[in-house]
Motif scaffolding. Sequence first.
Motif, PDB file in Angstrom:
ATOM      1  N   ALA A  23       0.774  -1.156  -0.049  1.00 40.43           N
ATOM      2  CA  ALA A  23       0.057   0.042   0.033  1.00 40.43           C
ATOM      3  C   ALA A  23       0.974   1.276   0.131  1.00 40.43           C
ATOM      4  N   SER A  24       1.803   1.261   0.727  1.00 39.68           N
ATOM      5  CA  SER A  24       2.677   2.172   0.901  1.00 39.68           C
ATOM      6  C   SER A  24       3.673   2.467  -0.484  1.00 39.68           C
ATOM      7  N   ALA A  25       3.879   1.439  -1.305  1.00 39.32           N
ATOM      8  CA  ALA A  25       4.585   1.565  -2.258  1.00 39.32           C
ATOM      9  C   ALA A  25       3.792   2.113  -3.400  1.00 39.32           C
ATOM     10  N   ALA A  26       2.376   1.841  -3.445  1.00 42.84           N
ATOM     11  CA  ALA A  26       1.408   1.986  -4.276  1.00 42.84           C
ATOM     12  C   ALA A  26       1.209   3.733  -4.140  1.00 42.84           C
ATOM     13  N   ASN A  27       1.465   4.297  -3.002  1.00 46.33           N
ATOM     14  CA  ASN A  27       1.075   5.615  -2.862  1.00 46.33           C
ATOM     15  C   ASN A  27       2.360   6.268  -3.127  1.00 46.33           C
ATOM     16  N   ALA A  28       3.680   5.700  -3.169  1.00 48.86           N
ATOM     17  CA  ALA A  28       4.881   6.229  -3.453  1.00 48.86           C
ATOM     18  C   ALA A  28       5.167   6.409  -4.918  1.00 48.86           C
ATOM     19  N   VAL A  29       4.488   5.626  -5.778  1.00 47.21           N
ATOM     20  CA  VAL A  29       4.682   5.379  -7.134  1.00 47.21           C
ATOM     21  C   VAL A  29       5.061   6.735  -7.837  1.00 47.21           C
ATOM     22  N   GLU A  30       5.893   7.011  -8.573  1.00 42.01           N
ATOM     23  CA  GLU A  30       5.947   8.375  -9.112  1.00 42.01           C
ATOM     24  C   GLU A  30       5.502   8.399 -10.281  1.00 42.01           C
ATOM     25  N   LYS A  31       4.760   9.612 -10.681  1.00 42.99           N
ATOM     26  CA  LYS A  31       4.209   9.839 -11.823  1.00 42.99           C
ATOM     27  C   LYS A  31       4.688  10.970 -12.763  1.00 42.99           C
ATOM     28  N   ASN A  32       4.959  10.518 -13.838  1.00 44.95           N
ATOM     29  CA  ASN A  32       5.677  11.626 -14.817  1.00 44.95           C
ATOM     30  C   ASN A  32       4.887  12.118 -16.012  1.00 44.95           C
ATOM     31  N   TYR A  33       4.674  13.311 -16.395  1.00 43.91           N
ATOM     32  CA  TYR A  33       4.021  13.597 -17.450  1.00 43.91           C
ATOM     33  C   TYR A  33       4.406  14.955 -17.774  1.00 43.91           C
ATOM     34  N   THR A  34       4.196  15.428 -19.111  1.00 40.01           N
ATOM     35  CA  THR A  34       4.509  16.772 -19.438  1.00 40.01           C
ATOM     36  C   THR A  34       3.022  17.516 -19.822  1.00 40.01           C
ATOM     37  N   VAL A  35       3.305  18.961 -19.707  1.00 41.69           N
ATOM     38  CA  VAL A  35       2.387  20.112 -19.952  1.00 41.69           C
ATOM     39  C   VAL A  35       2.717  20.880 -20.970  1.00 41.69           C
ATOM     40  N   GLN A  36       2.061  21.618 -21.763  1.00 39.71           N
ATOM     41  CA  GLN A  36       2.590  22.884 -22.661  1.00 39.71           C
ATOM     42  C   GLN A  36       2.122  23.910 -22.103  1.00 39.71           C
ATOM     43  N   SER A  37       3.249  24.915 -22.019  1.00 37.40           N
ATOM     44  CA  SER A  37       3.088  26.248 -21.650  1.00 37.40           C
ATOM     45  C   SER A  37       2.429  27.054 -22.905  1.00 37.40           C
ATOM     46  N   PRO A  38       1.730  28.055 -22.697  1.00 37.73           N
ATOM     47  CA  PRO A  38       1.173  28.918 -23.510  1.00 37.73           C
ATOM     48  C   PRO A  38       1.916  29.206 -24.797  1.00 37.73           C
ATOM     49  N   ASP A  39       3.153  29.326 -24.698  1.00 37.79           N
ATOM     50  CA  ASP A  39       3.957  29.737 -25.630  1.00 37.79           C
ATOM     51  C   ASP A  39       4.661  28.370 -26.583  1.00 37.79           C
ATOM     52  N   GLY A  40       4.351  27.308 -26.143  1.00 39.39           N
ATOM     53  CA  GLY A  40       4.551  25.761 -26.557  1.00 39.39           C
ATOM     54  C   GLY A  40       5.722  25.209 -25.900  1.00 39.39           C
ATOM     55  N   VAL A  41       6.413  25.626 -25.029  1.00 40.75           N
ATOM     56  CA  VAL A  41       7.446  24.906 -24.413  1.00 40.75           C
ATOM     57  C   VAL A  41       7.015  23.831 -23.373  1.00 40.75           C
ATOM     58  N   THR A  42       7.516  22.531 -23.640  1.00 39.79           N
ATOM     59  CA  THR A  42       7.100  21.476 -22.889  1.00 39.79           C
ATOM     60  C   THR A  42       7.655  21.631 -21.556  1.00 39.79           C
ATOM     61  N   ILE A  43       6.792  21.080 -20.554  1.00 35.43           N
ATOM     62  CA  ILE A  43       7.373  21.424 -19.166  1.00 35.43           C
ATOM     63  C   ILE A  43       7.222  19.906 -18.550  1.00 35.43           C
ATOM     64  N   ALA A  44       8.093  19.378 -18.099  1.00 34.15           N
ATOM     65  CA  ALA A  44       8.201  17.994 -17.363  1.00 34.15           C
ATOM     66  C   ALA A  44       7.846  18.136 -16.041  1.00 34.15           C
ATOM     67  N   VAL A  45       6.880  17.219 -15.764  1.00 32.35           N
ATOM     68  CA  VAL A  45       6.391  17.402 -14.282  1.00 32.35           C
ATOM     69  C   VAL A  45       6.416  16.106 -13.638  1.00 32.35           C
ATOM     70  N   GLN A  46       6.672  15.922 -12.340  1.00 33.71           N
ATOM     71  CA  GLN A  46       6.737  14.782 -11.609  1.00 33.71           C
ATOM     72  C   GLN A  46       5.858  14.793 -10.387  1.00 33.71           C
ATOM     73  N   GLU A  47       5.292  13.703  -9.928  1.00 37.84           N
ATOM     74  CA  GLU A  47       4.648  13.592  -8.795  1.00 37.84           C
ATOM     75  C   GLU A  47       5.048  12.458  -7.776  1.00 37.84           C
ATOM     76  N   GLY A  48       4.926  12.579  -6.560  1.00 36.57           N
ATOM     77  CA  GLY A  48       5.146  11.538  -5.667  1.00 36.57           C
ATOM     78  C   GLY A  48       4.652  11.626  -4.347  1.00 36.57           C
ATOM     79  N   GLY A  49       4.907  10.743  -3.423  1.00 35.72           N
ATOM     80  CA  GLY A  49       4.273  10.710  -2.048  1.00 35.72           C
ATOM     81  C   GLY A  49       2.933  10.266  -2.144  1.00 35.72           C
ATOM     82  N   ASN A  50       1.887  10.880  -1.422  1.00 34.74           N
ATOM     83  CA  ASN A  50       0.562  10.452  -1.280  1.00 34.74           C
ATOM     84  C   ASN A  50      -0.449  11.173  -2.316  1.00 34.74           C
TER      85      ASN A  50
END
Length: 303
Positions: A23-50
């Motif tokens: 259960a703890s490991a499931a909560n701590a799984v890192e999530k990685n994705y990208t978003v686009q800024s209004p001027d078209g720059v790709t921003i790399a985002v990461q999430e962890g923790g709960n």
Amino acid sequence: MTLKHLIGLVRALTVFVLMVGLASAANAVEKNYTVQSPDGVTIAVQEGGNPDGRPIVFIHGLLGSRLNWEEQTSSPQLQQYRLITYDLRGHGQSGKPDEVEAYRDGRRWADDLAVVLKASDAKKPVVVGWSLGGVVLSNYLAAYGDAMIGGIVYVDGVIELNAALIAPHPEVYAGLASDDLKTHLDAVRTFIALCFQTQPDPAIFERLLSNAAMASWVMTKTVPSMTVAVADSLPKTKVPVLLLYGGKDNLVMTGPSIARAQELNPSLQSKIYPDSGHAPFLEEAPRFNQDLSDFRNSIQARK
């Protein structure tokens, strides 16, 4: 207790421990994705923790990346929170445009943070900005206000790109802007070393150098001339703000920076780590993590 009962108890405890661990490991799984800024720059985002925890968003400094925050994202104490990091434009795995204006216009850095907050759907996060991350925070507040934010932590933040607030290292900054490879790399090494009163272990220092090597040279040259709208942001900020600085910062003038921020908004709290340099979240990670947790929890208690 019979041997049979003892074996059964041990098996039951083993299953329980495994379930908790999974259960703890499931909560701590890192999530990685990208978003686009209004001027078209790709921003790399990461999430962890709960993923269901109260959110904290971290903004790194010049020549860094999300890896600057590993003492926080890997902290057992902070795993109760939703921990969101991202690579600034020109850094890490985010886009690195070649146009000077992509870095000089502070609003574009603010837009990056805005799209990260929107894409992550983080509800009233505490946003932590280190060094250059403080400039990003100020520009965000000037452009978008604080309605989407629960609280703010400036960590040795650059309040303004003002000579009175920045420690003078003309040769280092000239070297960072140099087109000569050796001069540039030597300046990068010196700049990273200046971040610390107590130097990190070699493995961490090498990783920080690798971070810096990934950064855009155009960005590095342009950042000193970035627009900063601090006078349009801090005076209007109503959410709790903590100024957390190292007392032995070799890059940002601690006393004048706190004084300037509190001149703009007298309600800002401040805390100084007397023995830390520019990176107290690395130099005194356990203390920093406790203070960050306390600040995050104090905001929740006010609501």
